[in-house]
Enzyme design. Structure first.
Site, PDB file in Angstrom:
ATOM      1  N   ALA A 140       0.801  -1.228   0.000  1.00 32.41           N
ATOM      2  CA  ALA A 140       0.000   0.000   0.000  1.00 32.41           C
ATOM      3  C   ALA A 140       0.831   1.274   0.000  1.00 32.41           C
ATOM      4  O   ALA A 140       0.388   2.305  -0.517  1.00 32.41           O
ATOM      5  CB  ALA A 140      -0.942  -0.003   1.204  1.00 32.41           C
ATOM      6  N   GLY A 183      -2.406   5.588  -1.593  1.00 37.05           N
ATOM      7  CA  GLY A 183      -3.132   6.282  -2.647  1.00 37.05           C
ATOM      8  C   GLY A 183      -4.087   5.387  -3.401  1.00 37.05           C
ATOM      9  O   GLY A 183      -5.241   5.760  -3.680  1.00 37.05           O
ATOM     10  N   CYS A 196       5.151   0.797 -11.581  1.00 35.15           N
ATOM     11  CA  CYS A 196       5.293   2.059 -12.311  1.00 35.15           C
ATOM     12  C   CYS A 196       6.591   1.989 -13.116  1.00 35.15           C
ATOM     13  O   CYS A 196       7.439   2.868 -13.052  1.00 35.15           O
ATOM     14  CB  CYS A 196       5.269   3.268 -11.385  1.00 35.15           C
ATOM     15  SG  CYS A 196       6.498   3.260 -10.061  1.00 35.15           S
TER      16      CYS A 196
END
Length: 382
Positions: free
Chosen positions: A225, A229, A337
């Site tokens: 987590a 977000g 990402c």
């Protein structure tokens, strides 16, 4: 501070970064020793430093040196600014530009600010978009907000923000996404932010959450987590039995207050308290961050082959641990990402080879060419 003095301050900070100090630490140390600098000065110096970090190779070539001074000369030249207008030697401005501080020829990879060692993997991962993605990463990232649909519609949030001088427009990557086009520095002090109508969140990150198969009543675990977000974004989209977990619980310290502000239920759980049987587990794994180099440009230059190999091993461990939390027939969502295939499709393929219970349902790849950060999402059913 004058514009020249701000450039001089950026040079001093960059010299510390080049010497090995972390960028945020160097900026904080400069600010603490420069009490005369106002908020606008600190913001301007930070912008200079991050502009240089995004373009360290090309700026060094344009500035003739990889020093703080050379980097700022290169940044200004790359922006079409004549350095002599700021390098005046007057007051606290940098000394005038010397005759030997000239641009030098640069290689194709220097022009793209791509590390030589990583270029083969980046080319393989991005294919024909390699050069365009690398060029996109040389620019500042847009500022995005996520509208909390539990508290406001997108038009309602825009109206509140506009009243405080914050102009936005919807972004196609995600339904709740707003791109901030004016007034970004006012967000943290705005009523819309304080009252939980909006959260700062990249549009691609929002797109990842929106792609999850969420439904009211599901038992959901955000396994990595961090600050929470994505937990908040999930809770805003469906009424979930939602738990947030991180191997370092300190990262989640602000999550209860953020959840309260947003008006959504999120519980934080320690590793020892995890219990299997979740309908969906999201594993947003630690990664190179190569998709978010516009926001964290220092990561591009700190990454090396050993670090990347260690991250791939960590991602495998995260996938195995997260999979153990999925109920029979449930969903495992793996996200990074990153734009590197070794962290994305290859990591999932290796997991599926050792975990025959799961089947790939679909995946999604985003790059900065889509508007937000680079992100990968794989949806697996077990």
């Amino acid at each position: 501070m004058t514009p020249g003095a701000r450039v001089a301050a950026a040079i001093a900070v960059l010299d510390r970064i080049v010497a090995g100090e972390a960028a945020e630490k160097a900026l904080v140390n400069w600010a603490r020793s420069s009490r005369f600098a106002g908020s606008a000065d600190r913001a301007a110096v930070r912008d200079h430093v991050f502009d240089a970090l995004r373009r360290m190779r090309s700026a060094a070539a344009l500035g003739g040196a990889g020093t703080g001074r050379g980097l700022m000369l290169g940044v200004l030249r790359g922006q079409g600014v004549d350095p002599s207008t700021l390098f005046t030697g007057e007051g606290h401005a940098p000394a005038p530009v010397a005759s030997d501080e000239r641009p030098r020829p640069m290689t194709d990879l220097e022009a793209l600010d791509c590390p030589d060692w990583l270029a083969p993997q980046m080319r393989e991962s991005l294919g024909g978009n390699f050069a365009a993605v690398m060029q996109a990463m040389q620019a500042r990232a847009p500022v995005f907000l996520r509208v909390n649909l539990r508290k406001a519609t997108v038009p309602q949030a825009q109206t509140v923000l506009r009243a405080e001088g914050i102009e936005t427009h919807p972004h196609p990557l995600a339904t709740p996404a707003l791109e901030v086009v004016a007034g970004a520095r006012r967000i943290a002090g705005s009523a819309a932010y304080r009252e939980g109508l909006v959260e700062l969140q990249d549009a691609a990150s929002q797109a990842v959450v929106q792609a999850l198969p969420l439904a009211d009543g599901m038992r959901v675990l955000d396994y990595c987590a961090g600050g929470g977000g994505k937990s908040l974004a999930m809770a805003a989209l469906a009424r979930l039995d939602l738990s947030a977990h991180d191997v370092d619980p300190r990262r989640m310290v602000d999550l209860p207050a953020r959840a309260a502000r947003a008006g959504v239920p999120v519980r934080t759980v320690q590793t020892a308290a995890l219990a299997a049987g979740h309908d969906l587990v999201l594993a947003d794994a630690p990664c190179s961050g190569s998709g978010a180099w516009r926001r964290s440009p220092e990561a591009r230059w700190r990454l090396d082959a050993a670090r990347l190999s260690a991250l791939v091993a960590t991602q495998a461990a995260v996938l195995d641990a997260a999979a153990a939390q999925v109920a029979p027939g449930g969903w495992l969502a793996y996200a990074t990402c990153s734009v590197l295939e070794c962290e994305n499709g290859a990591a999932v393929a290796a997991f599926l080879a050792r975990s025959p219970r799961f089947r790939m349902q679909r995946d999604m790849r985003l790059t900065p060419l889509d508007g937000g950060d680079g992100f990968y999402l794989a949806l697996l059913r077990g």
